[in-house]
Design an enzyme around this catalytic site. Structure first.
Site, short mmCIF file in Angstrom:
data_model
loop_
_atom_site.label_atom_id
_atom_site.label_comp_id
_atom_site.label_asym_id
_atom_site.label_seq_id
_atom_site.Cartn_x
_atom_site.Cartn_y
_atom_site.Cartn_z
N ASP A 1 0.86 -1.19 0.00
CA ASP A 1 0.00 0.00 0.00
C ASP A 1 0.89 1.24 0.00
OD1 ASP A 1 0.82 0.42 2.62
OD2 ASP A 1 -1.19 0.31 3.49
N HIS A 2 0.28 2.41 0.20
CA HIS A 2 1.03 3.65 0.15
C HIS A 2 2.10 3.73 1.25
CE1 HIS A 2 -2.57 3.93 2.58
NE2 HIS A 2 -1.98 4.85 3.32
N CYS B 1 2.89 -3.17 4.09
CA CYS B 1 2.11 -1.98 4.43
C CYS B 1 2.88 -1.26 5.53
CB CYS B 1 0.67 -2.33 4.80
SG CYS B 1 0.43 -3.24 6.34
N HIS C 1 9.53 -23.89 9.02
CA HIS C 1 8.52 -24.54 9.86
C HIS C 1 7.09 -24.35 9.35
CE1 HIS C 1 11.26 -24.65 13.70
NE2 HIS C 1 11.82 -25.21 12.63
N THR D 1 2.69 -1.26 8.87
CA THR D 1 3.10 -2.17 9.95
C THR D 1 3.29 -3.60 9.49
OG1 THR D 1 0.81 -2.64 10.46
CG2 THR D 1 1.84 -0.81 11.67
N GLY D 2 2.72 -3.94 8.36
CA GLY D 2 2.66 -5.34 7.91
C GLY D 2 1.49 -6.09 8.50
N ILE D 3 0.80 -5.47 9.45
CA ILE D 3 -0.26 -6.19 10.17
C ILE D 3 -1.54 -6.31 9.32
CG2 ILE D 3 -1.77 -6.17 12.19
CD1 ILE D 3 0.54 -4.73 13.70
N ARG E 1 8.15 -33.26 10.53
CA ARG E 1 7.13 -33.09 11.56
C ARG E 1 6.24 -31.87 11.29
NH1 ARG E 1 11.69 -30.65 13.35
NH2 ARG E 1 11.57 -28.83 14.72
N HIS E 2 6.72 -30.94 10.46
CA HIS E 2 5.95 -29.73 10.21
C HIS E 2 4.86 -29.95 9.15
CE1 HIS E 2 8.77 -27.60 12.68
NE2 HIS E 2 9.77 -28.05 11.93
C1 RB5 Z 1 -2.03 2.89 6.25
O1 RB5 Z 1 -1.99 4.16 6.78
C2 RB5 Z 1 -1.75 1.87 7.33
O2 RB5 Z 1 -2.85 1.74 8.16
C3 RB5 Z 1 -1.39 0.54 6.69
O3 RB5 Z 1 -0.26 0.73 5.91
C4 RB5 Z 1 -1.06 -0.58 7.64
O4 RB5 Z 1 -0.08 -0.21 8.56
C5 RB5 Z 1 -2.19 -1.28 8.25
O5 RB5 Z 1 -2.05 -2.29 8.96
#
Ligand code: RB5
Length: 146
Positions: free
Chosen positions: A11-12, A68, A101, A70-72, A135-136
């Site tokens: 993303d941005h 992104c 793994h 955070t990658g989350i 095992r994995h």
């Molecule tokens: C975008 O501002 C931000 O929320 C996205 O890149 C990401 O961190 C979401 O998990």
């Protein structure tokens, strides 16, 4: 046999890091598929995850990398797809272990929480490491059955 094609999406919050990682993967001999985004205009990370995960599902890429802020968010989105095992990594050890793994077929990175060199090192380790199997393998099968 040639090296696996890797699909990339960001993303941005992650498009600049994506450009670095695409270049690094190509330098290591991997064909790449860059599915955007390509600039700072805001886009929604679920749409980017969908593009990369669909490319893997259709066989246009063997594995994917998603970025992104955070990658989350983008890893949560990717793991909604049954054929995807997406792992968010912040260091080389977890990037390597998630291949060994978990047979992770998508690597997620957070451009705002790790530096470019750490991200490059994670990518290099993740691309170079095979699944250990053994095992994995049964645990991976259970993931698919959930
Ligand atoms: C975008 O501002 C931000 O929320 C996205 O890149 C990401 O961190 C979401 O998990």
């Amino acid at each position: 046999m040639g090296k696996a094609t890797i699909a990339f999406g960001a993303d941005h919050g992650g498009f600049e890091l994506k450009a670095l990682l695409v270049a690094a993967a190509e330098k290591q001999g991997h064909p790449t598929l860059d599915l955007g985004t390509h600039g700072p205009a805001p886009v929604d990370y679920p749409d980017i995850a969908q593009a990369v995960c669909t490319a893997i599902g259709e066989g246009r890429a063997a594995r994917g990398v998603l970025i992104c802020g955070t990658g989350i968010g983008i890893s949560i989105a990717a793991n909604r797809f049954r054929h995807i095992r997406c792992a968010l990594a912040h260091d080389v050890t977890t990037a390597r272990l998630t291949r060994l793994h978990n047979d992770a077929n998508v690597l997620a990175l957070g451009a705002r929480v790790i530096g470019p060199q750490v991200a490059l090192d994670c990518l290099e380790a993740w691309l170079a490491t095979p699944f250990e199997g053994g095992r994995h393998a049964g645990r991976i099968a259970k993931l698919t059955d959930l």
